[in-house]
Design a protein around this motif. Structure first.
Motif, mmCIF file in Angstrom:
data_model
loop_
_atom_site.group_PDB
_atom_site.id
_atom_site.type_symbol
_atom_site.label_atom_id
_atom_site.label_comp_id
_atom_site.label_asym_id
_atom_site.label_seq_id
_atom_site.Cartn_x
_atom_site.Cartn_y
_atom_site.Cartn_z
ATOM 1 N N ALA A 3 1.314 15.111 9.332
ATOM 2 C CA ALA A 3 0.140 15.357 8.502
ATOM 3 C C ALA A 3 0.009 14.324 7.391
ATOM 4 N N ARG A 4 1.138 13.736 6.984
ATOM 5 C CA ARG A 4 1.117 12.768 5.886
ATOM 6 C C ARG A 4 2.320 11.849 6.009
ATOM 7 N N VAL A 9 4.640 -0.252 2.987
ATOM 8 C CA VAL A 9 3.875 -1.010 3.974
ATOM 9 C C VAL A 9 4.742 -2.157 4.489
ATOM 10 N N ASP A 10 5.020 -2.124 5.778
ATOM 11 C CA ASP A 10 5.852 -3.156 6.394
ATOM 12 C C ASP A 10 5.001 -4.234 7.053
ATOM 13 N N VAL A 21 9.199 4.449 6.665
ATOM 14 C CA VAL A 21 9.616 5.685 5.996
ATOM 15 C C VAL A 21 11.111 5.864 6.236
ATOM 16 N N HIS A 22 11.911 5.536 5.214
ATOM 17 C CA HIS A 22 13.374 5.657 5.292
ATOM 18 C C HIS A 22 13.934 4.916 6.508
ATOM 19 N N GLY A 23 13.436 3.705 6.734
ATOM 20 C CA GLY A 23 13.977 2.874 7.795
ATOM 21 C C GLY A 23 13.315 3.035 9.143
ATOM 22 N N ALA A 43 4.003 -2.743 -0.562
ATOM 23 C CA ALA A 43 3.439 -1.731 -1.462
ATOM 24 C C ALA A 43 3.771 -0.326 -0.963
ATOM 25 N N GLU A 44 3.855 0.598 -1.888
ATOM 26 C CA GLU A 44 4.051 1.997 -1.504
ATOM 27 C C GLU A 44 2.720 2.567 -1.043
ATOM 28 N N ALA A 45 2.736 3.347 0.022
ATOM 29 C CA ALA A 45 1.504 3.881 0.574
ATOM 30 C C ALA A 45 1.658 5.353 0.906
ATOM 31 N N VAL A 46 0.570 6.073 0.739
ATOM 32 C CA VAL A 46 0.493 7.470 1.175
ATOM 33 C C VAL A 46 -0.745 7.596 2.054
#
Length: 217
Positions: A3-4, A9-10, A21-23, A43-46
């Motif tokens: 859901a999320r 961002v790789d 997300v954690h590797g 960058a961090e992404a949601v």
């Protein structure tokens, strides 16, 4: 079911991003609007996720906000619109602009999307008018248009306090703001329509339809 996703961002491609997300790297397909909002590699992404599971694959579709995700869900219910076409539409139309096109029954904006011809664009605006109003998918949907209209009783009270043309203008402006437009862009469009309307400027729906067409151009 996903859901999320919240991660780093790789990679960003033409129609997808890879979110670490954690590797674990998740391949997420997305619109140009969402990809442009990710902020670049590192960058961090949601992302809000829509998961499609088939016998031979699992596809993740990511969206920068819930409104875009909800419009995606509606778009793929239209005959002839798959996930790829839905993302193409959302790449050229943000949720507010798509809502405006549907409310105005203007097939030209969605026809700008890759893979959408005139017939399919017309089907999109026709079918989604009723579907969006039925499910009420958020602040930028067509249901807001109906909710923003005054009831007969409220309209009568407003008319007693204001001249008809001013009351109609204010009601139309309120509806546009609720649809997601900034007042600074909605008001000039309404002014142009009201000036051209003359004596019919007291008709809220006429003003609103005209302004939506202006804003959808």
């Amino acid at each position: 079911m996903f859901a999320r996703l919240k991660g780093i961002v790789d990679e960003i491609g033409a129609d997808h991003a890879v979110i670490d997300v954690h590797g674990v790297g998740y391949l997420v397909q997305a619109s140009r609007r969402t990809l442009g909002a990710l902020g670049g590699t590192g960058a961090e992404a949601v992302l809000h996720i829509e998961t499609h599971v088939r016998e031979d694959h699992i596809h993740l579709y990511g969206f920068v906000d819930r409104s875009e995700r909800d419009w995606f869900r509606l778009l793929v219910t239209v005959q002839g619109v798959g996930a790829k076409v839905a993302l193409a539409v959302l790449s050229v139309l943000e949720p507010g602009a798509l809502a405006a096109a549907i409310a105005a029954q203007d097939a030209r904006p969605p026809a700008r999307a890759t893979g959408v011809g005139p017939k399919l664009a017309k089907r999109i605006v026709m079918e989604l008018r009723d579907k969006a109003a039925l499910v009420g998918i958020g602040a930028a949907d067509v249901a807001v248009l109906a909710r923003s209209m005054r009831t007969p009783e409220a309209a009568a009270a407003a008319a007693a306090a204001k001249s008809p043309d001013i009351a109609a203008f204010d009601d139309a402006l309120s509806a546009l703001v609720n649809l997601g437009y900034r007042e600074s862009e909605a008001e000039p469009a309404l002014r142009r329509v009201a000036d051209a309307a003359g004596e019919t400027a007291a008709d809220v729906q006429l003003l609103l339809r005209g302004a939506l067409k202006e804003l959808a151009r």
